[in-house]
Scaffold this active site. Structure first.
Site, PDB file in Angstrom:
ATOM      1  N   ASN A  10       0.962  -1.112  -0.113  1.00 21.17           N
ATOM      2  CA  ASN A  10      -0.086   0.082  -0.161  1.00 21.17           C
ATOM      3  C   ASN A  10       0.820   1.377   0.058  1.00 21.17           C
ATOM      4  O   ASN A  10       1.587   1.745   0.937  1.00 21.17           O
ATOM      5  CB  ASN A  10      -0.954  -0.139   1.164  1.00 21.17           C
ATOM      6  CG  ASN A  10      -1.894   1.275   1.229  1.00 21.17           C
ATOM      7  OD1 ASN A  10      -1.887   2.142   0.541  1.00 21.17           O
ATOM      8  ND2 ASN A  10      -2.466   1.254   2.475  1.00 21.17           N
ATOM      9  N   LYS A  12       0.105   4.305  -0.054  1.00 18.25           N
ATOM     10  CA  LYS A  12      -1.009   5.491   0.455  1.00 18.25           C
ATOM     11  C   LYS A  12      -0.619   6.498  -0.611  1.00 18.25           C
ATOM     12  O   LYS A  12      -0.397   6.526  -1.660  1.00 18.25           O
ATOM     13  CB  LYS A  12      -0.206   5.716   1.856  1.00 18.25           C
ATOM     14  CG  LYS A  12      -0.407   4.391   2.673  1.00 18.25           C
ATOM     15  CD  LYS A  12      -0.074   4.593   3.963  1.00 18.25           C
ATOM     16  CE  LYS A  12      -0.222   3.194   4.911  1.00 18.25           C
ATOM     17  NZ  LYS A  12      -0.006   3.229   6.409  1.00 18.25           N
ATOM     18  N   HIS A  96      -9.590   0.577   5.051  1.00 21.48           N
ATOM     19  CA  HIS A  96      -8.307   0.841   5.543  1.00 21.48           C
ATOM     20  C   HIS A  96      -8.554   2.091   6.965  1.00 21.48           C
ATOM     21  O   HIS A  96      -9.268   2.517   7.034  1.00 21.48           O
ATOM     22  CB  HIS A  96      -7.344   1.289   4.703  1.00 21.48           C
ATOM     23  CG  HIS A  96      -5.902   1.436   5.328  1.00 21.48           C
ATOM     24  ND1 HIS A  96      -5.429   2.127   6.265  1.00 21.48           N
ATOM     25  CD2 HIS A  96      -4.839   0.677   5.030  1.00 21.48           C
ATOM     26  CE1 HIS A  96      -4.334   2.142   6.511  1.00 21.48           C
ATOM     27  NE2 HIS A  96      -3.631   1.115   5.790  1.00 21.48           N
ATOM     28  N   GLU A  98      -7.059   4.076   8.170  1.00 19.16           N
ATOM     29  CA  GLU A  98      -6.862   5.700   7.972  1.00 19.16           C
ATOM     30  C   GLU A  98      -8.082   6.256   7.469  1.00 19.16           C
ATOM     31  O   GLU A  98      -8.395   7.424   7.717  1.00 19.16           O
ATOM     32  CB  GLU A  98      -5.656   5.854   6.982  1.00 19.16           C
ATOM     33  CG  GLU A  98      -4.342   5.621   7.806  1.00 19.16           C
ATOM     34  CD  GLU A  98      -3.248   5.206   6.835  1.00 19.16           C
ATOM     35  OE1 GLU A  98      -2.336   4.945   7.191  1.00 19.16           O
ATOM     36  OE2 GLU A  98      -3.430   5.226   5.716  1.00 19.16           O
ATOM     37  N   GLU A 166      -4.975  -5.320  10.549  1.00 13.71           N
ATOM     38  CA  GLU A 166      -4.095  -4.226  10.762  1.00 13.71           C
ATOM     39  C   GLU A 166      -4.407  -3.317  11.921  1.00 13.71           C
ATOM     40  O   GLU A 166      -5.369  -2.692  12.060  1.00 13.71           O
ATOM     41  CB  GLU A 166      -4.240  -3.253   9.711  1.00 13.71           C
ATOM     42  CG  GLU A 166      -3.779  -3.697   8.386  1.00 13.71           C
ATOM     43  CD  GLU A 166      -3.351  -2.518   7.337  1.00 13.71           C
ATOM     44  OE1 GLU A 166      -2.355  -2.707   6.857  1.00 13.71           O
ATOM     45  OE2 GLU A 166      -4.282  -1.711   7.012  1.00 13.71           O
ATOM     46  N   GLY A 172       2.406   2.392  10.823  1.00 19.03           N
ATOM     47  CA  GLY A 172       3.430   3.567  10.862  1.00 19.03           C
ATOM     48  C   GLY A 172       4.157   3.967  11.983  1.00 19.03           C
ATOM     49  O   GLY A 172       4.554   5.163  12.266  1.00 19.03           O
ATOM     50  N   SER A 212       3.494  -1.965  10.369  1.00 22.64           N
ATOM     51  CA  SER A 212       5.032  -1.785  10.388  1.00 22.64           C
ATOM     52  C   SER A 212       5.567  -3.285  10.121  1.00 22.64           C
ATOM     53  O   SER A 212       6.569  -3.327  10.735  1.00 22.64           O
ATOM     54  CB  SER A 212       5.302  -1.427  11.844  1.00 22.64           C
ATOM     55  OG  SER A 212       4.904   0.127  12.250  1.00 22.64           O
TER      56      SER A 212
END
Length: 254
Positions: A10, A12, A96, A98, A166, A172, A212
């Site tokens: 991904n 992003k 996702h 985010e 996730e 991150g 990560s």
């Protein structure tokens, strides 16, 4: 049943046209296990999808990072599933964390998105995961089960779904779920699928880990029996993504 290892990258909201071409060149020159061993999908930003698809080696596939919940129309700024099909993009990432957190996408909305994308023949990487506060309060499984339930309520055919666990606290941040923590949630998710969707779906659905993942930790994570691959963020923009793809051989040796 042997589930084929799956590695998604991904990208992003990153990259310029030049940088994207460099990343693709690195991928195209890499020596990685065959398609029989690992399925590789990379997900560049929308504006780079055609160029990446055009340049990328044929044994790797391309995914969009999102798509709209229904047919296109007066939805400024959105990309419809029909457009992805028209461009020959086979995969899409949906739900996702985010987008759930920054854009307030609810689990029900994600479920509707997954169902609509599947109905048009797209394959879906559907994301679930808990926040640090939810993990510390002991509600990890309740959260990911509820997120999965919202997808299962709208989806009857799971062959084109990859489930990505996730943990939000590991995305991150440099923090990684230990292999034991990842295995525990993946196993519980598989049990949930068994009890609420069906035994065949539970056995065949790939549950991949994201949070990560890098070249240093991927092999130990890949060795877990219910970890069927990875959805990689930052490291997918770096040469170490090749090492993560190669970790598929750990699974094939088990």
């Amino acid at each position: 049943m042997v589930r084929k290892f799956f590695v998604g990258g991904n990208w992003k909201c990153n990259g310029t046209a030049e940088e994207v071409k460099k990343i693709v060149t690195v991928l195209n020159e890499a020596e990685v296990p065959s398609e029989d061993v690992v399925e590789v999908v990379v997900s560049p930003p929308f504006v780079f999808l055609p160029v990446v698809k055009g340049l990328l080696r044929p044994d790797f596939q391309v995914a969009a990072q999102n798509c709209w919940v229904r047919k296109g129309g007066a939805f400024t700024g959105e990309i419809s599933a029909e457009m992805l099909v028209n461009l020959g993009i086979p995969w899409v990432i949906l739900g996702h964390s985010e987008r759930r957190s920054l854009l307030n996408e609810s689990s029900e909305f994600v479920g509707d998105k997954v169902a609509y994308a599947l109905s048009l023949g797209l394959k879906v990487i559907a994301c679930v995961g808990e926040t640090l506060q939810q993990r510390e309060s002991g509600s990890t499984m309740a959260v990911v089960a509820a997120q999965t339930k919202a997808i299962a309520a709208k989806v009857s055919y799971w062959d084109n779904v990859v489930l990505a666990y996730e943990p939000v606290w590991a995305i991150g941040t440099g923090k990684v779920a230990t292999p034991a923590q990842a295995q525990e949630v993946h196993l519980e998710l598989r049990k949930w699928l068994h009890d609420n969707v069906g035994a065949e779906v539970a056995v065949s659905t790939r549950i991949i880990y994201g949070g990560s993942v890098n070249g240093a930790n991927c092999k130990e994570l890949a060795g877990q029996p219910d970890v069927d691959g990875f959805l990689v963020g930052g490291a997918s923009l770096k040469p170490e993504f090749i090492d993560i793809i190669k970790s598929a051989t750990v699974k094939s040796q088990l």
